[in-house]
Structures are given as C-alpha cells and as structure tokens.
Design an enzyme around this catalytic site. Structure first.
Site, mmCIF file in Angstrom:
data_model
loop_
_atom_site.group_PDB
_atom_site.id
_atom_site.type_symbol
_atom_site.label_atom_id
_atom_site.label_comp_id
_atom_site.label_asym_id
_atom_site.label_seq_id
_atom_site.Cartn_x
_atom_site.Cartn_y
_atom_site.Cartn_z
ATOM 1 N N ASP A 1 -13.578 6.745 -4.575
ATOM 2 C CA ASP A 1 -12.944 6.179 -5.775
ATOM 3 C C ASP A 1 -13.560 6.798 -7.030
ATOM 4 O OD1 ASP A 1 -11.121 4.483 -4.582
ATOM 5 O OD2 ASP A 1 -12.530 2.804 -4.467
ATOM 6 N N GLY B 1 -12.753 -5.581 -17.716
ATOM 7 C CA GLY B 1 -12.984 -6.127 -16.377
ATOM 8 C C GLY B 1 -14.397 -5.850 -15.910
ATOM 9 N N LYS C 1 -14.707 -3.612 0.680
ATOM 10 C CA LYS C 1 -15.473 -2.422 0.287
ATOM 11 C C LYS C 1 -16.996 -2.658 0.294
ATOM 12 C CE LYS C 1 -11.879 -0.191 -2.441
ATOM 13 N NZ LYS C 1 -11.485 0.420 -3.708
ATOM 14 N N SER D 1 0.819 -1.220 0.000
ATOM 15 C CA SER D 1 0.000 0.000 0.000
ATOM 16 C C SER D 1 0.852 1.269 0.000
ATOM 17 C CB SER D 1 -0.907 0.004 1.225
ATOM 18 O OG SER D 1 -1.562 1.247 1.315
HETATM 19 P P1 NAP Z 1 -11.739 -7.140 -8.967
HETATM 20 O O1 NAP Z 1 -13.028 -6.794 -8.310
HETATM 21 O O2 NAP Z 1 -11.043 -8.398 -8.600
HETATM 22 O O3 NAP Z 1 -12.030 -7.160 -10.565
HETATM 23 C C1 NAP Z 1 -11.067 -7.314 -11.525
HETATM 24 C C2 NAP Z 1 -11.718 -7.788 -12.821
HETATM 25 O O4 NAP Z 1 -10.690 -8.013 -13.739
HETATM 26 C C3 NAP Z 1 -12.448 -9.098 -12.681
HETATM 27 O O5 NAP Z 1 -13.814 -8.868 -12.472
HETATM 28 C C4 NAP Z 1 -12.175 -9.838 -13.979
HETATM 29 O O6 NAP Z 1 -13.217 -9.599 -14.908
HETATM 30 C C5 NAP Z 1 -10.931 -9.175 -14.500
HETATM 31 N N1 NAP Z 1 -9.768 -10.049 -14.345
HETATM 32 C C6 NAP Z 1 -9.292 -10.588 -13.208
HETATM 33 N N2 NAP Z 1 -8.207 -11.348 -13.473
HETATM 34 C C7 NAP Z 1 -8.013 -11.267 -14.805
HETATM 35 C C8 NAP Z 1 -7.071 -11.850 -15.703
HETATM 36 N N3 NAP Z 1 -6.099 -12.648 -15.261
HETATM 37 N N4 NAP Z 1 -7.188 -11.573 -17.009
HETATM 38 C C9 NAP Z 1 -8.159 -10.750 -17.474
HETATM 39 N N5 NAP Z 1 -9.094 -10.197 -16.676
HETATM 40 C C10 NAP Z 1 -9.003 -10.442 -15.362
HETATM 41 O O7 NAP Z 1 -10.708 -6.007 -8.787
HETATM 42 P P2 NAP Z 1 -10.964 -4.421 -8.588
HETATM 43 O O8 NAP Z 1 -11.134 -4.129 -7.172
HETATM 44 O O9 NAP Z 1 -12.018 -3.978 -9.539
HETATM 45 O O10 NAP Z 1 -9.527 -3.866 -9.032
HETATM 46 C C11 NAP Z 1 -9.085 -3.953 -10.369
HETATM 47 C C12 NAP Z 1 -7.747 -3.251 -10.490
HETATM 48 O O11 NAP Z 1 -7.901 -1.889 -10.118
HETATM 49 C C13 NAP Z 1 -6.650 -3.799 -9.571
HETATM 50 O O12 NAP Z 1 -5.478 -3.879 -10.321
HETATM 51 C C14 NAP Z 1 -6.513 -2.739 -8.485
HETATM 52 O O13 NAP Z 1 -5.208 -2.679 -7.981
HETATM 53 C C15 NAP Z 1 -6.846 -1.496 -9.246
HETATM 54 N N6 NAP Z 1 -7.353 -0.402 -8.416
HETATM 55 C C16 NAP Z 1 -6.706 0.805 -8.470
HETATM 56 C C17 NAP Z 1 -7.158 1.868 -7.724
HETATM 57 C C18 NAP Z 1 -6.427 3.186 -7.777
HETATM 58 O O14 NAP Z 1 -6.665 4.038 -6.915
HETATM 59 N N7 NAP Z 1 -5.614 3.415 -8.752
HETATM 60 C C19 NAP Z 1 -8.291 1.734 -6.898
HETATM 61 C C20 NAP Z 1 -8.946 0.507 -6.883
HETATM 62 C C21 NAP Z 1 -8.458 -0.555 -7.643
HETATM 63 P P3 NAP Z 1 -13.737 -10.784 -15.899
HETATM 64 O O15 NAP Z 1 -13.652 -12.044 -15.116
HETATM 65 O O16 NAP Z 1 -15.137 -10.389 -16.197
HETATM 66 O O17 NAP Z 1 -12.853 -10.759 -17.092
#
Ligand code: NAP
Length: 418
Positions: free
Chosen positions: A92, A116, A56, A13
């Site tokens: 967010d 995603g 969350k 983090s």
């Molecule tokens: P999440 O709920 O786990 O969702 C990620 C989505 O990505 C899944 O629903 C899946 O969709 C897809 N996915 C997962 N593994 C994959 C793979 N190997 N290949 C292709 N697609 C894949 O995660 P989240 O909380 O939404 O977070 C997503 C990303 O955002 C993370 O990298 C996190 O670090 C980042 N994030 C950044 C911030 C920031 O402030 N910059 C804030 C929050 C999150 P499908 O199964 O439908 O393909």
C-alpha cells in the site's frame, strides 16, 4: 486457493479484475471470518495472498518474517509462502506513493493535511514524509493521537498545499459526502482521495472545479496490486513495466466500472444509441426517463401537467443521484437532466458525459416530452441548452443518421478518449 485476497466484506472488490490484467495466475476472492483467516494462515495452503480490511494487522502474529516497510506501517497487505515460511509485505505504501507522485507539483517542503487516523492515514504519513512534505498534519474528528480537529485545520491551516483524504467520507453508498471543502484551502496544489468507489468523489470533483490537480484511489489500488504481483511471482518487473501494468489495470477497471452517460436534446437518439452501446459493451442499460416513469407511476407528460416542471426536476434529480452511483452502466439521460449542477456532479462521479450533438434539422419532436413536443419547441430548447450540453460534456460527438452508426461513432470517440 493458490493466489487471492482475504478480507470481509469483499462484495465490491476490484482486485480480481486488476490482477487479471497483470499476470496469468488465477486470483480468488475469499471472504473469511477471523477464525477462517486464522485457519488459512495456520494451514498455509496457498502460494501468495493479499490481505484487506479488517485483517491487515490481525495476520501479523501468523508470519515468520515481516518486511521493514510493513513493520514501520504496522500492517501487512501481501503474504508470500516460501517453502512453508510466511513473509509479510506492505505494498500500500508503494501504491499510494505512485498515486501521490502523479501530482505534477513539487511537494517537498510543503504543508500537507491527512484526513483520518486509520491504517491508510498512517501509510499516507509515511508516504508524504518520504516525499519531503513538511509539516505533515493529521486531522481527526476527535483530535486524538497528536491530530488536530477539522475546526483547527479550517482555522490555522488553510495555507496547506496538499490534502489527502484517508477517511471513508464520500465512499459508496454515501457518495454525496465530502470531508472538507477544498475551496477553503486557496493554496492547494494537489488533492488525493484514496476512495475508488466512486471513481471521482465529490472531493475530487470539487478540487478539480477549483482548478487543482485531484485524483481518486483507483490508481493506488492498481499500483499496490502490481507491486504485490512482483512478490507473488518473485520477479522484479522494473519501472517501465510496472508503470505500463499499473496504467493498463487502471484503464481496464475504469472502463469496466465507469459509466457512459449520454446527454443531448430530446430526439437525438440517446435511448436507442444507449441500448446499442450497452449491448456492444456487455453493460446494463438504464434510461433515466423510464426510471422516472416507474418512480412516479405515470407518463412524464401527465406528471408535468399535474405537478409542473419544478416537481419533475426534483424527481429527476433524485433518480439521477440514485442511478448514477451504481458503476458499470450505460445511462441515457433526459434532455434537461444536465440543467442542474447536482445532477452533473452525480453523473460524473463514475461517468464520462457524452453529448450526442445531432443537428437541429435531424431532431424529431416527441409528443410525450412536454418541452419538445413540436419543431418550434425543439428549436427553442436547442438554442437555450446547446451551450450547457457543450460545457457539461467530457466528449462531444457529432452524430448523423441512424442509431447504429451513431453508436459506432460514440464507441470510437470513447476509445480514443481513454
Ligand atoms: P479506517 O482504519 O477505518 O480509518 C478511517 C479513518 O477515517 C478513521 O480512523 C476516522 O478517523 C476517519 N473516519 C471514519 N469515519 C468517518 C466519518 N464518518 N467522518 C469523518 N471521518 C471518519 O480505514 P482505512 O483502512 O484507513 O481506510 C480509509 C479509506 O481508504 C477507505 O475509504 C478505504 O476504502 C480506502 N482505501 C483505499 C485503498 C486504495 O487502494 N485506494 C487502500 C486502502 C484503503 P477519526 O476518527 O480520527 O476522524
């Protein structure tokens, strides 16, 4: 804990460093199990907290009130305790909106693709819709919940103007991943990758190489923290102060977690200057040539003699990829490391490439480097590589004389460039 972050895991983090740039409160990272999170929310012995993966949605039933935007997104990342009442917010949305707004193109009426289907993808849909993107299409590996598949996107939607990656593909430690190739979408005006580790994912780098505006997720992280701090302190900062704090926190973490990568000819002083820079900045120092020697168990000249240059370049590439993905370092590269595009890409994901441009007359041949052992060999390499050093550098620094003054020159150039 008065102020802080709950989640699991929190090892990577950046939130504490970011909040330290925004306000005076002590911000603690609190890695908790589900049971511990429930206990914390039941006892309510905190003033305000942020919530991250995987809690969350889990925290919602513990709250007395939930803001409209948090309800619409179905996730809470900020909880304030107002006299024993817990109120949930979602910053967010505003954080991602701030990041998308950095894209200079007008996105209204433009086709956007979100990769995603997780929590961030839902936030992204709300943000892009609020900015007038039309249509907003979600792409999923499974095509579930109204999403299309990647195959369908590459067949039917290559005219998309905006691409937002909300998957973990390309995130540390699997930095080489790229969910789609932006070159397949020739009409792109902007690409956002919410991933912030590495600072510039392969997707971001590839989009920039296509001449498209592209930005990673660190700015979103900084922005959501500034908006959270306003809830924490029950104080509206106003747009100017918000933007100034976002940029301050962003620059601080980018400098802290970014790598300074020294490139240039053998004998230009990369290792000595690198050590001095690392000392001045309090960052670890890595010399890629030393890492190669450790890896192969023999001096570079011996490895060259036994296996040839191609085998050496393969080992160098593997070491480069391994070392460059770790953030917050000063890295001295071997003279030929920038010859391969894959090395430059790996070094650039967290790094600023600084070419130490020392004139040929000041370079000294190094007998332990087979391609630059004497003045003649050095001159040949210099002429072959000079253009490549220039074109792969983010900053070119003229260096003369001793390493101490060269290090000072580099520090000044980095500070001016950031
Ligand atoms: P999440 O709920 O786990 O969702 C990620 C989505 O990505 C899944 O629903 C899946 O969709 C897809 N996915 C997962 N593994 C994959 C793979 N190997 N290949 C292709 N697609 C894949 O995660 P989240 O909380 O939404 O977070 C997503 C990303 O955002 C993370 O990298 C996190 O670090 C980042 N994030 C950044 C911030 C920031 O402030 N910059 C804030 C929050 C999150 P499908 O199964 O439908 O393909």
């Amino acid at each position: 804990m008065e102020y802080g972050l709950i989640g699991m895991p929190l090892g990577h983090s950046y939130s504490r460093e970011i909040h330290e740039q925004i306000a005076d409160y002590k911000y603690e990272l609190c890695e908790v199990t589900r049971e511990q999170a429930a206990d914390l929310l039941t006892k309510r012995e905190f003033r305000a907290i942020n919530v991250t993966i995987p809690y969350k949605e889990f925290v919602i039933p513990f709250l007395d009130e939930i803001s409209e935007e948090a309800r619409a997104i179905g996730a809470v990342n900020t909880i304030v305790n107002r006299g024993g009442r817990l109120i949930g917010h979602n910053t967010d949305f505003a954080g991602l909106r701030e990041l998308v707004l950095r894209c200079p193109a007008d996105l209204s009426g433009k086709k956007a693709l979100i990769l995603g289907t997780g929590g961030t993808a839902k936030t992204a849909r709300a943000v892009l819709t609020s900015l007038g993107c039309e249509p907003v299409i979600t792409v999923s590996r499974t095509g579930r919940e109204g999403a299309i598949t990647y195959e369908e996107a590459l067949r039917d939607d290559t005219d998309a103007a905006f691409l937002l990656n909300a998957t973990p593909v390309g995130m540390y430690p699997h930095n080489d991943g790229m969910p789609v190739d932006p070159a397949a979408f020739p009409g792109l005006l902007g690409v956002i990758d919410v991933i912030y580790n590495p600072l510039r994912t392969r997707l971001v780098q590839q989009a920039r190489a296509c001449g498209v505006f592209a930005e990673g997720g660190l700015l979103m992280l900084a922005a959501q923290a500034v908006y959270a701090a306003e809830w924490f302190l029950d104080e509206a900062f106003g747009p100017d102060r918000e933007r100034a704090l976002i940029d301050k926190a962003y620059r601080h973490v980018a400098a802290l977690r970014g790598n300074l990568v020294l490139t240039g000819m053998p004998g230009s002083g990369k290792s000595t200057v690198g050590r001095l820079l690392a000392e001045a900045l309090g960052h670890p120092f890595v010399d890629l040539d030393e890492e190669i020697v450790k890896e192969t168990g023999m001096p570079i000249a011996d490895f060259f003699a036994a296996h040839g240059e191609a085998a050496f370049r393969d080992v160098e590439a593997a070491v480069c990829v391994r070392e460059a993905k770790e953030p917050g370092r000063v890295i001295a590269t071997g003279g030929g490391a920038i010859l391969r595009d894959e090395n430059v890409r790996a070094l650039r994901q967290n790094g600023t490439l600084i070419f130490l441009d020392r004139p040929l007359a000041e370079l000294v041949g190094t007998p332990d480097r087979p391609l630059s052992r004497d003045a003649g060999a050095l001159k040949k390499r210099y002429e072959e590589r000079y253009e490549r050093y220039c074109e792969t550098a983010d900053i070119r620094v003229d260096v003369r004389g001793d390493a101490e003054s060269a290090a000072q020159t580099v520090l000044r150039a980095v500070r001016e460039g950031s």
